[in-house]
Design a protein around this motif. Sequence first.
Motif, short mmCIF file in Angstrom:
data_model
loop_
_atom_site.label_atom_id
_atom_site.label_comp_id
_atom_site.label_asym_id
_atom_site.label_seq_id
_atom_site.Cartn_x
_atom_site.Cartn_y
_atom_site.Cartn_z
N PHE A 34 0.38 -11.97 13.14
CA PHE A 34 1.90 -11.60 13.32
C PHE A 34 2.22 -11.21 11.63
CE2 PHE A 34 2.38 -15.40 16.38
CZ PHE A 34 1.96 -14.65 17.21
N ALA A 35 3.28 -10.44 11.78
CA ALA A 35 3.70 -9.99 10.18
C ALA A 35 4.85 -11.01 9.94
CB ALA A 35 4.53 -8.60 10.40
N TYR A 36 4.76 -11.55 8.69
CA TYR A 36 5.09 -12.55 8.11
C TYR A 36 6.22 -12.17 6.92
CZ TYR A 36 6.86 -16.91 5.53
OH TYR A 36 7.48 -17.92 4.86
N THR A 37 7.43 -12.54 7.15
CA THR A 37 8.37 -12.28 5.87
C THR A 37 9.42 -13.50 5.40
OG1 THR A 37 8.76 -9.95 6.72
CG2 THR A 37 10.31 -10.86 5.01
N GLY A 38 9.19 -14.06 4.16
CA GLY A 38 9.77 -15.18 3.81
C GLY A 38 11.33 -14.66 3.20
N SER A 39 12.20 -15.52 3.32
CA SER A 39 13.75 -15.16 2.94
C SER A 39 13.82 -15.66 1.38
CB SER A 39 14.55 -16.03 3.63
OG SER A 39 14.57 -17.53 3.40
N GLY A 40 14.95 -15.36 0.91
CA GLY A 40 15.01 -15.52 -0.52
C GLY A 40 15.08 -17.00 -0.80
N ASP A 41 15.87 -17.87 0.07
CA ASP A 41 15.92 -19.10 -0.27
C ASP A 41 14.73 -19.98 -0.24
OD1 ASP A 41 15.64 -19.37 2.49
OD2 ASP A 41 17.76 -19.97 2.69
N GLY A 42 13.69 -19.52 0.52
CA GLY A 42 12.46 -20.07 0.58
C GLY A 42 12.54 -21.16 1.76
N LYS A 43 13.47 -21.08 2.73
CA LYS A 43 13.53 -21.94 4.00
C LYS A 43 13.39 -21.03 5.12
CE LYS A 43 16.89 -25.22 1.82
NZ LYS A 43 17.90 -25.81 1.85
N LEU A 47 8.87 -13.56 11.80
CA LEU A 47 7.75 -13.26 12.35
C LEU A 47 7.92 -11.95 13.16
CD1 LEU A 47 6.37 -16.87 13.37
CD2 LEU A 47 5.95 -15.49 11.18
N GLN A 48 7.15 -11.00 13.07
CA GLN A 48 7.06 -10.08 14.11
C GLN A 48 5.62 -9.79 14.51
OE1 GLN A 48 9.19 -7.38 10.87
NE2 GLN A 48 9.99 -6.40 12.92
N GLY A 49 5.70 -9.29 15.88
CA GLY A 49 4.39 -8.94 16.53
C GLY A 49 4.81 -8.08 17.80
N GLN A 50 3.78 -8.04 18.54
CA GLN A 50 3.86 -7.20 19.64
C GLN A 50 3.25 -7.84 21.00
OE1 GLN A 50 2.58 -2.78 19.35
NE2 GLN A 50 4.31 -2.49 18.42
N VAL A 51 3.76 -7.53 21.98
CA VAL A 51 3.07 -8.13 23.27
C VAL A 51 3.14 -6.85 24.38
CG1 VAL A 51 5.34 -8.96 24.13
CG2 VAL A 51 3.42 -10.06 25.25
N SER A 52 1.84 -6.42 24.66
CA SER A 52 1.80 -5.16 25.69
C SER A 52 2.44 -4.00 25.26
CB SER A 52 2.35 -5.73 27.10
OG SER A 52 1.62 -6.70 27.65
N GLY A 53 2.29 -3.91 23.80
CA GLY A 53 3.11 -2.80 23.07
C GLY A 53 4.27 -3.05 22.94
N ARG A 54 4.85 -4.11 23.13
CA ARG A 54 6.38 -4.16 23.28
C ARG A 54 6.98 -5.10 22.03
NH1 ARG A 54 4.70 -3.06 28.37
NH2 ARG A 54 6.42 -2.48 29.87
N PRO A 55 7.68 -4.65 20.70
CA PRO A 55 7.78 -5.38 19.92
C PRO A 55 8.69 -6.54 19.97
CG PRO A 55 9.52 -3.47 19.93
CD PRO A 55 8.57 -3.46 20.87
N TRP A 56 8.65 -7.63 19.26
CA TRP A 56 9.46 -8.89 19.12
C TRP A 56 9.38 -9.57 17.75
CZ3 TRP A 56 7.15 -13.20 16.91
CH2 TRP A 56 5.74 -13.23 17.11
N LYS A 57 10.51 -10.29 17.59
CA LYS A 57 10.93 -10.65 16.23
C LYS A 57 11.33 -12.29 16.50
CE LYS A 57 13.27 -10.13 12.06
NZ LYS A 57 14.39 -9.00 11.21
N LEU A 58 10.62 -13.10 15.65
CA LEU A 58 11.26 -14.55 15.89
C LEU A 58 11.61 -14.97 14.41
CD1 LEU A 58 9.71 -17.50 17.47
CD2 LEU A 58 9.86 -17.61 15.11
N GLU A 59 12.65 -15.58 14.13
CA GLU A 59 13.31 -15.96 12.97
C GLU A 59 13.71 -17.51 12.92
OE1 GLU A 59 16.10 -12.54 11.30
OE2 GLU A 59 16.58 -12.83 13.27
N ARG A 60 13.54 -18.15 11.74
CA ARG A 60 14.25 -19.31 11.57
C ARG A 60 15.20 -19.41 10.54
NH1 ARG A 60 11.35 -24.26 8.06
NH2 ARG A 60 12.92 -25.74 7.94
N GLY A 61 16.34 -20.02 10.73
CA GLY A 61 17.55 -19.89 9.96
C GLY A 61 18.76 -20.58 10.13
N ALA A 62 19.84 -20.48 9.57
CA ALA A 62 21.10 -21.44 9.78
C ALA A 62 21.59 -21.07 11.20
CB ALA A 62 22.08 -21.08 8.72
#
Length: 227
Positions: A34-43, A47-62
């Motif tokens: 998965f591709a990982y990108t952190g936020s500026g606040d460190g919290k 995450l980004q990836g693909q399943v069967s060629g389709r893109p998805w994105k998962l985030e943790r946030g407020a």
Amino acid sequence: MFERLKKALTGAAPADTTHSRGDAVSEWAGMQGFAYTGSGDGKGFALQGQVSGRPWKLERGAASRQYIRGEEIRARAELKVNEDVSVLIMNRPMKDVLEKRAYAMYTDTLQTTADPNLPEEMRWLAMYAEVGWSSLPDPFWARYAVMADQREHALAWIDPNLASLMLAWPEPAPQAEVPFILMLMRGKLYLRMQYTPADMPTLEHAATVFTSACEAAIAGLSTDIPL
């Protein structure tokens, strides 16, 4: 020199657990591809990836919903499955709370206009009927409610493997009362859940549930025509 003197006088600084958690997520994401990108606040992170060629994105946030406390995990995938399908999976305690809130709103004679802060999930409860079937175990139906435009659409998506994963949260597992939603609508899949407990096992399993839900939707509801 001044930094060393400060440490000698005050003691060692406490460990930066936020940074260590970010490192753990980044390392795990790399192992999963998965591709990982952190936020500026460190919290927060994404995450980004693909399943069967389709893109998805998962985030943790407020949290962006009133019914979620603290932080949330939210995800979205462009699955390009049948856009006419509308299926919503919601943990049953949350459904009960939203239904009671909706009932109180509609029976309040002093309320003459709709509350603009009401979550759209309450509208979904009014739009879609709850469905069920006997091939999934009773514990699944005790914990989750499934609403759909058509029962056949829910049957085509929620297979025994996905249902099993949704019951197999690692300890210390999220309680049944922790807000959780999986929604398949307009060819896209969405996840929203309260990040409780906020630990790596919960994050890893949430990602597994989401990507497995993507795979099940593609397998059961894809509009692709094989060549």
